[in-house]
Design an enzyme around this catalytic site. Structure first.
Site, PDB file in Angstrom:
ATOM      1  NE  ARG A 101     -65.722  27.481 -50.626  1.00  0.00           N
ATOM      2  CZ  ARG A 101     -64.478  27.158 -50.319  1.00  0.00           C
ATOM      3  NH1 ARG A 101     -64.057  27.315 -49.052  1.00  0.00           N
ATOM      4  NH2 ARG A 101     -63.658  26.676 -51.234  1.00  0.00           N
ATOM      5  CD  GLU A 110     -65.317  34.700 -48.651  1.00  0.00           C
ATOM      6  OE1 GLU A 110     -64.346  34.461 -49.391  1.00  0.00           O
ATOM      7  OE2 GLU A 110     -65.670  33.944 -47.734  1.00  0.00           O
ATOM      8  CG  HIS A 150     -61.768  32.718 -47.582  1.00  0.00           C
ATOM      9  ND1 HIS A 150     -62.779  32.503 -48.477  1.00  0.00           N
ATOM     10  CD2 HIS A 150     -61.231  31.480 -47.347  1.00  0.00           C
ATOM     11  CE1 HIS A 150     -62.862  31.226 -48.780  1.00  0.00           C
ATOM     12  NE2 HIS A 150     -61.932  30.576 -48.094  1.00  0.00           N
TER      13      HIS A 150
END
Length: 333
Positions: free
Chosen positions: A237, A266, A285
């Site tokens: 993360r 993000e 991601h």
């Protein structure tokens, strides 16, 4: 009468139909400003919800008085206020097993790309700059035979260790609250404190879940403990790393480079220096982003939801104590 379920993520048609056979389903491909009001209204009669990425906190839960189960289509569950769910007796389930091998593939791809400067040199060559033999200043570093330190040896971390030890002959170090006998026996993994791991590793791979204890686990001090030619890989993360401290370390040569699939914000803002630093491989991601894995995650999330709403045990229940809260509130027969 069927229970009501709200989907807030697009799922394969077979998954949608399996849910429609069991429940009255309200489906949203995603939740945005245009449909948020309808989504919140649908929560009013929902017994179950299923999706991912949307922040589910106390405010949304207030709009869902009948909610019994939240099934996330993900391994991570930091988008959920677990304490608020538990307090209300709402069970949260996740899909950790489906992402293991695919995410480990991606983590190792980041490691290889960062070590051999794959993205940087592909862009350099395609720009027309490749006119002669590649000079030494463009050389990368070897991966085989080097030392990999894995911070958090869970399912994915162990899969990365397997690739490293058996595929590339790497020495594997790890941090974990308790020893991992399987990894130690099968891959020769050696347990270390975080500081020792950072100091010894040529590659440091972050695989811990996000929690108050792991938030900014890697900051200026920790980056300073790493070798100057070491590479940091983050497949966990974004908030596990103090991003400004990482940018400074990459700019001033504290570490050699970084391979990143996750970020503090993000999508990563367009102006971030992480996009322009030549010693960074930045991905959007995509740890579990293959067709097969995302479909498998959705199918397992649906199975979790069906079982949990039927009162059956689910192995991947994040907060089993929620069941005790619910039982305590159920009047005795």
């Amino acid at each position: 009468m069927k229970k009501h379920v709200v989907l807030y993520r697009k799922v394969p048609e077979d998954v949608l139909q399996s849910l429609r056979r069991e429940f009255d389903v309200t489906a949203f491909d995603d939740v945005d400003d245009a449909n948020r009001t309808r989504f919140v209204e649908a929560l009013g009669s929902a017994h179950g919800i299923m999706g991912n990425t949307l922040k589910i906190g106390a405010a949304l839960l207030e709009a869902a008085p009948r909610l019994e189960v939240a099934s996330t289509i993900s391994a991570g569950y930091d988008a959920f206020d677990v304490a608020a769910l538990t307090q209300r007796g709402i069970v949260l389930t996740n899909t950790p097993d489906e992402v293991t091998e695919t995410t480990a593939d991606l983590v190792f791809a980041l490691l290889l790309a960062s070590a051999r400067r794959v993205v940087e040199l592909a862009n350099w060559a395609s720009s027309g700059a490749w006119r002669a033999q590649v000079e030494e200043r463009y050389f990368g570093v070897d991966v085989h035979g080097r030392t990999l330190g894995i911070v958090g040896l869970g399912r994915i971390g162990e899969a990365v260790a397997r690739r490293a030890a058996l595929g590339f002959g790497m020495r594997v170090l790890y941090t974990k609250r308790t020893p991992h006998p399987v990894a130690e026996s099968a891959y020769g993994a050696q347990r270390r404190t975080l500081d020792a791991l950072l100091a010894e590793s040529d590659f440091v791979c972050l695989m811990v879940p996000l929690s108050p204890e792991t938030r900014h686990l890697i900051g200026e001090r920790e980056l300073g403990l790493m070798k100057r030619d070491a590479i940091l890989i983050n497949g966990s993360r974004g908030l596990v790393v103090d991003e400004p401290a990482l940018v400074a370390a990459l700019q001033n040569g504290t570490i050699r480079g970084a391979g990143l699939d996750v970020f503090e914000r993000e999508p990563l803002p367009a102006g971030s220096p992480l996009y322009t630093l030549p010693n960074v491989v930045a991905l959007p991601h995509i740890g579990s982003a293959t067709h097969a894995t995302r479909a498998a995650m959705a199918r397992q999330a649906a199975r979790n939801l069906i079982a949990a709403l039927a009162g059956q045990p689910v192995a991947t229940t994040v907060n089993p104590e929620a069941l005790e809260v619910r039982r305590a509130r159920t009047p005795a027969a």
